[in-house]
Scaffold this active site. Structure first.
Site, PDB file in Angstrom:
ATOM      1  CB  CYS A  53     -24.935  19.634   7.777  1.00 52.42           C
ATOM      2  SG  CYS A  53     -25.940  18.159   7.939  1.00 52.42           S
ATOM      3  NE  ARG A 130     -31.067  18.423   9.084  1.00 58.11           N
ATOM      4  CZ  ARG A 130     -29.890  18.503   8.475  1.00 58.11           C
ATOM      5  NH1 ARG A 130     -28.876  19.075   9.080  1.00 58.11           N
ATOM      6  NH2 ARG A 130     -29.711  18.027   7.253  1.00 58.11           N
TER       7      ARG A 130
HETATM    8  C1  BEZ Z   1     -27.963  17.853   4.337  1.00 54.63           C
HETATM    9  O1  BEZ Z   1     -28.175  18.478   3.300  1.00 54.63           O
HETATM   10  O2  BEZ Z   1     -27.380  18.351   5.285  1.00 54.63           O
HETATM   11  C2  BEZ Z   1     -28.434  16.429   4.428  1.00 54.63           C
HETATM   12  C3  BEZ Z   1     -29.584  16.088   3.772  1.00 54.63           C
HETATM   13  C4  BEZ Z   1     -30.040  14.778   3.837  1.00 54.63           C
HETATM   14  C5  BEZ Z   1     -29.321  13.829   4.575  1.00 54.63           C
HETATM   15  C6  BEZ Z   1     -28.193  14.207   5.263  1.00 54.63           C
HETATM   16  C7  BEZ Z   1     -27.741  15.509   5.195  1.00 54.63           C
END
Ligand code: BEZ
Length: 223
Positions: A53, A130
């Site tokens: 993110c 996402r």
């Molecule tokens: C992330 O790295 O943004 C992420 C990865 C897995 C679950 C939620 C966020």
């Protein structure tokens, strides 16, 4: 009888973007009032202070000027509090120098995430996937992307499809595989025999056959 809002609604391409008012890092935001006459790209991320993110939202922040030049406003969203968003925005600025100063919705009650089908329980019960919604100035949803939690989006593709949508709005044309700005566009297939004969005789067209013909954009706009 009063109808109940379904818990998991899924807006589709061509639908009017459901309106909402939500609390954001820039204060309350009502979609129908936000950036009137602008495009809106609204995107969800699973959680603040997470690695993928962070790469994605800093990517949006770095391209904010490009989106403004393309008459497009950004809205982020996650199921986190506004305090968490503020702490993350400040932390990212301290660590990377990138300021994520577009509004990020604090969707703690999941109201907007549910309205837009951003919760995919098979992927996560509590975090938004996402999602990216491309909403035009008439507030019609024009394109939707969904990515899982562990795969980041592609900024080049987000910019490409925005330019593609805006291009198809300004010309009577369609866009082929992998089209990017400046490339030839597809002129619509003929609708009757007369148009077919004109198409066959037109020396300006780059033709595979009468139903698949390309032109530079300026010539397509002149059609
Ligand atoms: C992330 O790295 O943004 C992420 C990865 C897995 C679950 C939620 C966020």
């Amino acid at each position: 009888m009063e109808t109940q809002t379904p818990i998991l609604s899924m807006p589709r391409i061509g639908d009017q973007a459901p309106d909402f008012t939500a609390n954001t890092t820039l204060g309350p935001l009502t979609l129908s009032d936000y950036g009137k006459d602008s495009w809106v790209i609204m995107f969800s991320h699973p959680a603040d202070f997470t690695p993928v993110c962070t790469t994605e939202l800093t990517g949006f922040a770095k391209e904010k000027d490009w989106f403004e030049q393309h008459n497009t406003k950004l809205i982020g969203l996650s199921i986190d509090s506004v305090h968490s968003h503020l702490a993350w925005v400040n932390n990212v600025r301290e660590k990377t120098g990138v300021y994520m100063d577009f509004p990020i919705i604090a969707d703690l009650d999941m109201k907007v995430a549910q309205l837009y089908g951003m919760l995919h329980p098979g992927e996560s019960e509590t975090a938004a996937v996402r999602a990216v919604f491309f909403i035009d100035p008439q507030r019609t949803i024009r394109l939707i992307m969904y990515y899982p939690l562990n795969v980041g989006r592609n900024m080049q593709e987000i910019k490409r499809v925005l330019e593609a949508l805006q291009t198809t709005d300004s010309c009577n044309c369609a866009l082929p595989l992998n089209w990017t700005e400046g490339e030839k566009v597809i002129v619509p297939p003929p609708k009757n025999l007369q148009e077919m004969e004109e198409r066959i005789a037109d020396p300006q067209l780059e033709k595979v056959d009468f139903y698949l013909a390309m032109k530079p954009l300026e010539k397509a706009q002149a059609v």
